[in-house]
Write a protein that holds these residues in place. Sequence first.
Motif, PDB file in Angstrom:
ATOM      1  N   LYS A 143      89.785  32.650 -46.856  1.00 51.34           N
ATOM      2  CA  LYS A 143      89.649  32.718 -45.393  1.00 51.34           C
ATOM      3  C   LYS A 143      91.019  32.594 -44.736  1.00 51.34           C
ATOM      4  O   LYS A 143      91.807  31.705 -45.076  1.00 51.34           O
ATOM      5  CB  LYS A 143      88.723  31.610 -44.897  1.00 51.34           C
ATOM      6  N   LEU A 144      91.277  33.491 -43.801  1.00 48.70           N
ATOM      7  CA  LEU A 144      92.558  33.498 -43.103  1.00 48.70           C
ATOM      8  C   LEU A 144      92.642  32.293 -42.166  1.00 48.70           C
ATOM      9  O   LEU A 144      91.686  31.980 -41.444  1.00 48.70           O
ATOM     10  CB  LEU A 144      92.716  34.795 -42.314  1.00 48.70           C
ATOM     11  N   SER A 145      93.780  31.614 -42.196  1.00 45.87           N
ATOM     12  CA  SER A 145      93.984  30.456 -41.324  1.00 45.87           C
ATOM     13  C   SER A 145      94.040  30.890 -39.863  1.00 45.87           C
ATOM     14  O   SER A 145      94.282  32.061 -39.548  1.00 45.87           O
ATOM     15  CB  SER A 145      95.280  29.732 -41.702  1.00 45.87           C
ATOM     16  N   GLU A 146      93.815  29.945 -38.966  1.00 46.63           N
ATOM     17  CA  GLU A 146      93.805  30.260 -37.537  1.00 46.63           C
ATOM     18  C   GLU A 146      95.140  30.817 -37.050  1.00 46.63           C
ATOM     19  O   GLU A 146      95.187  31.669 -36.163  1.00 46.63           O
ATOM     20  CB  GLU A 146      93.432  29.008 -36.728  1.00 46.63           C
ATOM     21  N   ASP A 147      96.244  30.354 -37.665  1.00 43.37           N
ATOM     22  CA  ASP A 147      97.549  30.848 -37.228  1.00 43.37           C
ATOM     23  C   ASP A 147      97.963  32.123 -37.970  1.00 43.37           C
ATOM     24  O   ASP A 147      99.041  32.672 -37.715  1.00 43.37           O
ATOM     25  CB  ASP A 147      98.626  29.767 -37.397  1.00 43.37           C
ATOM     26  N   GLY A 148      97.116  32.581 -38.882  1.00 40.76           N
ATOM     27  CA  GLY A 148      97.369  33.852 -39.552  1.00 40.76           C
ATOM     28  C   GLY A 148      98.486  33.832 -40.574  1.00 40.76           C
ATOM     29  O   GLY A 148      98.950  34.887 -41.015  1.00 40.76           O
ATOM     30  N   THR A 149      98.893  32.643 -41.027  1.00 42.04           N
ATOM     31  CA  THR A 149     100.031  32.566 -41.962  1.00 42.04           C
ATOM     32  C   THR A 149      99.615  32.516 -43.428  1.00 42.04           C
ATOM     33  O   THR A 149     100.414  32.808 -44.314  1.00 42.04           O
ATOM     34  CB  THR A 149     100.878  31.323 -41.667  1.00 42.04           C
ATOM     35  N   HIS A 150      98.356  32.129 -43.691  1.00 42.66           N
ATOM     36  CA  HIS A 150      97.939  31.979 -45.079  1.00 42.66           C
ATOM     37  C   HIS A 150      96.427  32.106 -45.208  1.00 42.66           C
ATOM     38  O   HIS A 150      95.691  32.048 -44.213  1.00 42.66           O
ATOM     39  CB  HIS A 150      98.386  30.616 -45.625  1.00 42.66           C
ATOM     40  N   TYR A 151      95.989  32.287 -46.454  1.00 44.51           N
ATOM     41  CA  TYR A 151      94.568  32.280 -46.770  1.00 44.51           C
ATOM     42  C   TYR A 151      94.234  30.974 -47.479  1.00 44.51           C
ATOM     43  O   TYR A 151      95.062  30.408 -48.194  1.00 44.51           O
ATOM     44  CB  TYR A 151      94.212  33.463 -47.675  1.00 44.51           C
ATOM     45  N   VAL A 152      93.008  30.513 -47.278  1.00 45.05           N
ATOM     46  CA  VAL A 152      92.511  29.319 -47.964  1.00 45.05           C
ATOM     47  C   VAL A 152      91.516  29.795 -49.022  1.00 45.05           C
ATOM     48  O   VAL A 152      90.451  30.328 -48.698  1.00 45.05           O
ATOM     49  CB  VAL A 152      91.851  28.333 -46.992  1.00 45.05           C
ATOM     50  N   LEU A 153      91.884  29.602 -50.285  1.00 49.57           N
ATOM     51  CA  LEU A 153      91.135  30.152 -51.413  1.00 49.57           C
ATOM     52  C   LEU A 153      90.222  29.091 -52.015  1.00 49.57           C
ATOM     53  O   LEU A 153      90.669  27.992 -52.347  1.00 49.57           O
ATOM     54  CB  LEU A 153      92.127  30.659 -52.469  1.00 49.57           C
ATOM     55  N   ASN A 154      88.932  29.446 -52.177  1.00 44.70           N
ATOM     56  CA  ASN A 154      87.968  28.550 -52.793  1.00 44.70           C
ATOM     57  C   ASN A 154      87.033  29.342 -53.706  1.00 44.70           C
ATOM     58  O   ASN A 154      86.623  30.458 -53.368  1.00 44.70           O
ATOM     59  CB  ASN A 154      87.119  27.832 -51.738  1.00 44.70           C
ATOM     60  N   GLY A 155      86.717  28.752 -54.850  1.00 46.66           N
ATOM     61  CA  GLY A 155      85.796  29.417 -55.767  1.00 46.66           C
ATOM     62  C   GLY A 155      86.131  29.118 -57.209  1.00 46.66           C
ATOM     63  O   GLY A 155      86.902  28.190 -57.508  1.00 46.66           O
TER      64      GLY A 155
END
Length: 384
Positions: A143-155
Amino acid sequence: MKRTIYNEDHEAFRSVIRDFIAKEVTPHFEEWEAAGRVPRKLFHQLGELGVMGFGIPEEYGGPGDISYKYQAIINEECARAAVTFGHYGVTTSIVLPYLLNIANEEQKKRWFPGIASGETCLCIAMTEPGTGSDLAGIRTTAKLSEDGTHYVLNGSKTFITGALNSELCVVVARTSSGDEDRRLGLTLLVVPTDSEGFAFGRKLDKIGMRYSDTNELSFTDVLVPVENVLGEVGKGFLYLGQNLARERLAIGVGGAASATAAIEFAKAYVQERQVFGKPVAAFQNTKFVLAECAAEVEALQAMVDKGLELEDTGELTPADAAKIKLFGTEVAGRVIDKCLQLHGGYGYMLEYPIARLYADTRVSRIYGGTSEVMKSIIAKDLGL
C-alpha cells in the motif's frame, strides 16, 4: 548427432567453466549439499569469472549483450560433473532479465555493478501458500503511503529459492484490488533482504536440490521506497508473462543436460558392474534401454538447440517455450528413471550421482509452471 549451435568461442568458454568446476566446485560439493546451500563466496568467484552479469552493459561492469548459449554451456557442464552453482540460475536466468528489460537508468546504476561482481545475488518471490501456478491469486499487499514516498509491504511467500544467499528479492505484490480482472493490480517491488520486517521463515526440507535453500518468507510492514518499483505500477502480471519463456527454456536446457549426463553415468556403471560373470552392459536389455534413452535425448537436444537459436533472435514464443519445458522435463524424468534402474540398488544410494539427478529432476515438472499448465498453453496455441 553432431550439434551445430556452438562455435570456437563457445567451446573455449566451456573449457574455462569445466576447469573452474573441477578446481572450485567438485572437491567441495558434498559438503555444500550437506549444508543445504553453496557458500556465498562462490558467487564472488563467479563474478570474478565474469559470468554473473550476462546481459549487463559493460559500463556497469557486465559483459554486454551475450547469447544465452553461454548459460546453457554452464548448465551442461554442471550436469556433466554432477554439481550445481546453487541458485546461480535463478539470479542470472530468471531474475536478472526482469531488471535488464524494465529497470530504469537510476536502478541500473544502483544495482547492476553489484550483480555483475557477484556482490549482489537475486531471488524472486511469487508463490504464496495458497497460490502456485495461479499468479493472479496473489494476496501479498503493498500500500502506497500517504506522502507517496514508499509502499508498505505485508504478506507471505513460500518455495522461494536462494533467498538466504540473496541481497535483493523481487517481490510480486498486489497494489490494487483487481476486482474486474485479477491479473491487474500486481506490481514488482525490489526489496533488500535485510529490510526491517523482512523475515525468513522455515527452511523447507526438500526431496532434491538440497544444495540450494528454499524458504518461506514473510513481510510485516516492510517499507519499500517508490524508487524500488520495477517497471510500471500494476503491470507485474504482464512482466511476469514476458520473462516466463526464457525461464521455461532454461528448464528445458536443464532437462536435456541432466538426461545426457544420466546416460553417461549409466554407461560407465554398466560397463564396470559385473553380474553373472559378465558386465551389465553385455546384456541385450541394457543395450536396448540405453539405445532408447539416447534416441529420445537426441530428439530433445535438437528441440532445445532450436529453442536456443530462437532465443538469440528474439523469436522464442511462449508456446515454443512451453513445448520445450514439457518435453524436456518429461524426457528427463523417463531417461533418468531408466538409468537409475540400470544401477540396481546402488542407483538408490546418494553416493552415486544418478540418485541425486533422480531426486533433483522431479521438481522440474512442477516449477516454472506445471506440465499441466504447459499443456494448456500449447493447446491454446493450437486454437483449442
